[in-house]
Motif scaffolding. Sequence first.
Motif, PDB file in Angstrom:
ATOM      1  N   THR A   1       0.982  -1.377   0.136  1.00  0.00           N
ATOM      2  CA  THR A   1       0.016   0.056   0.070  1.00  0.00           C
ATOM      3  C   THR A   1       0.938   1.196   0.132  1.00  0.00           C
ATOM      4  OG1 THR A   1      -1.660  -0.847   1.323  1.00  0.00           O
ATOM      5  CG2 THR A   1      -1.725   1.199   1.183  1.00  0.00           C
ATOM      6  N   ILE A   2       1.958   1.396   0.821  1.00  0.00           N
ATOM      7  CA  ILE A   2       2.830   2.239   0.906  1.00  0.00           C
ATOM      8  C   ILE A   2       3.423   2.777  -0.367  1.00  0.00           C
ATOM      9  CG2 ILE A   2       5.078   3.153   1.742  1.00  0.00           C
ATOM     10  CD1 ILE A   2       2.588   3.617   3.529  1.00  0.00           C
TER      11      ILE A   2
ATOM     12  N   GLY B   1       2.711   1.545  -3.687  1.00  0.00           N
ATOM     13  CA  GLY B   1       1.831   1.841  -4.539  1.00  0.00           C
ATOM     14  C   GLY B   1       1.088   3.135  -4.418  1.00  0.00           C
ATOM     15  N   SER B   2       0.737   3.622  -3.262  1.00  0.00           N
ATOM     16  CA  SER B   2       0.282   4.975  -3.138  1.00  0.00           C
ATOM     17  C   SER B   2       1.478   5.922  -3.268  1.00  0.00           C
ATOM     18  CB  SER B   2      -0.191   5.486  -1.818  1.00  0.00           C
ATOM     19  OG  SER B   2       0.722   5.422  -0.739  1.00  0.00           O
ATOM     20  N   PHE B   3       2.756   5.811  -3.047  1.00  0.00           N
ATOM     21  CA  PHE B   3       3.634   6.634  -3.246  1.00  0.00           C
ATOM     22  C   PHE B   3       3.953   7.043  -4.607  1.00  0.00           C
ATOM     23  CE2 PHE B   3       8.267   8.197  -3.589  1.00  0.00           C
ATOM     24  CZ  PHE B   3       8.114   9.116  -2.951  1.00  0.00           C
TER      25      PHE B   3
ATOM     26  N   LEU C   1       1.934   6.077  -7.470  1.00  0.00           N
ATOM     27  CA  LEU C   1       0.798   6.439  -7.983  1.00  0.00           C
ATOM     28  C   LEU C   1       0.468   7.923  -8.013  1.00  0.00           C
ATOM     29  CD1 LEU C   1      -1.678   3.382  -7.677  1.00  0.00           C
ATOM     30  CD2 LEU C   1      -0.576   4.081  -9.654  1.00  0.00           C
ATOM     31  N   LEU C   2       0.873   8.567  -6.797  1.00  0.00           N
ATOM     32  CA  LEU C   2       0.429   9.890  -6.391  1.00  0.00           C
ATOM     33  C   LEU C   2       1.660  10.785  -6.998  1.00  0.00           C
ATOM     34  CD1 LEU C   2      -1.311   9.558  -2.603  1.00  0.00           C
ATOM     35  CD2 LEU C   2      -1.968  10.064  -5.058  1.00  0.00           C
TER      36      LEU C   2
ATOM     37  N   LEU D   1      -1.905  15.897  -6.307  1.00  0.00           N
ATOM     38  CA  LEU D   1      -1.377  14.546  -6.173  1.00  0.00           C
ATOM     39  C   LEU D   1      -0.254  14.395  -5.384  1.00  0.00           C
ATOM     40  CD1 LEU D   1      -2.593  12.489  -9.701  1.00  0.00           C
ATOM     41  CD2 LEU D   1      -3.891  12.594  -7.431  1.00  0.00           C
TER      42      LEU D   1
ATOM     43  N   SER E   1       0.243  12.987  -1.537  1.00  0.00           N
ATOM     44  CA  SER E   1       1.033  11.937  -1.134  1.00  0.00           C
ATOM     45  C   SER E   1       1.600  12.199   0.176  1.00  0.00           C
ATOM     46  CB  SER E   1       2.251  11.554  -2.295  1.00  0.00           C
ATOM     47  OG  SER E   1       3.002  10.696  -1.735  1.00  0.00           O
TER      48      SER E   1
ATOM     49  N   THR F   1      -0.930  10.664   2.831  1.00  0.00           N
ATOM     50  CA  THR F   1      -1.516   9.450   2.672  1.00  0.00           C
ATOM     51  C   THR F   1      -0.629   8.587   3.680  1.00  0.00           C
ATOM     52  OG1 THR F   1      -0.222   9.033   0.854  1.00  0.00           O
ATOM     53  CG2 THR F   1      -2.788   9.611   0.735  1.00  0.00           C
ATOM     54  N   ASN F   2       0.926   8.456   3.414  1.00  0.00           N
ATOM     55  CA  ASN F   2       1.917   7.606   4.068  1.00  0.00           C
ATOM     56  C   ASN F   2       1.511   7.837   5.473  1.00  0.00           C
ATOM     57  OD1 ASN F   2       2.696   6.935   1.552  1.00  0.00           O
ATOM     58  ND2 ASN F   2       4.491   7.831   1.543  1.00  0.00           N
TER      59      ASN F   2
ATOM     60  N   ILE G   1      -1.580   5.935   6.495  1.00  0.00           N
ATOM     61  CA  ILE G   1      -1.387   4.537   6.417  1.00  0.00           C
ATOM     62  C   ILE G   1      -0.747   3.878   7.392  1.00  0.00           C
ATOM     63  CG2 ILE G   1      -0.564   2.835   4.806  1.00  0.00           C
ATOM     64  CD1 ILE G   1      -1.284   4.566   2.374  1.00  0.00           C
TER      65      ILE G   1
END
Length: 277
Positions: free
Chosen positions: A192-193, A195-197, A199-200, A238, A242, A245-246, A249
């Motif tokens: 998750t970490i 992927g989010s980093f 993608l954003l 985005l 980012s 979000t980290n 999470i």
Amino acid sequence: MAGADLLVVISAVIFNRITGIYFPVSFMSMTPACTISTVIIYAATESSVWLTVAFTVDRFIAICCQNLKAQFCTDRTAAVVIGLVGLLSCLKSIPWYFMYEPLYIINNVPWFCNVKSSFYTSVAWTAYDWFARVLNPGLPFLLILLLNALTVRHILAASRARRRVRANSSSRENQSDPEMESRRKSIVLLFTISGSFILLWMTYVVDFLYVKITNESYFSGSNFNEPRFIRQESGNMLQLLSCCTNTCIYAVTQRKFREDLKNAANYTWKRIVKIMH
């Protein structure tokens, strides 16, 4: 991480974006104020990203390098790393202060920040721009992917070994394994970490590469329907997201954090009830 992310929200979102939209002519519109604001934004974003990398390194050592855990996973090491990340982020962001010039000078007062034309033609500025983008987000991309991949591989290898041991034991019938469940959660968290980093930040990186390859300048006009503006601002939006979000999470998935948050909420509610009575 939470402190750096909060500083990003305050400097980049509140004082830069919201103030610029709803208060277009204010103290923050003066050239010295907006240049200093830009430096703070870059420094805060840099700290946020590299503290995420540092936390990823810490998790990697704690899970995969048990012999180094006692030496490096300490409060003292964390304090030193946080201090170094903050200091280096500030030093690296200082050159951005000299990237701008006043757009207008009214009554000897400089207003707004306009990117100097030399930023697009100077070899020194081009080299620094590439250097800055490689350090953020290029290198963090690679480090987070590499360390999380190694951590996941270690967890999977340990899980296979544990399954073999349990398969040979007499108590294997349909019993849940808390250790295996914990490892599965760790894998989900790491993916998750990563992927989010990625993608954003991807839109921001693509926009930077497009500008450099095509020798196109960054958007500074007033036609907000122009694709260049939409691409650039989408990447910025985005990228700022980012930085939030980290921390969410990492924090929300920690049991102790959830317990402390619940205790804080219960304490606040009890105080409100007591005051009302």
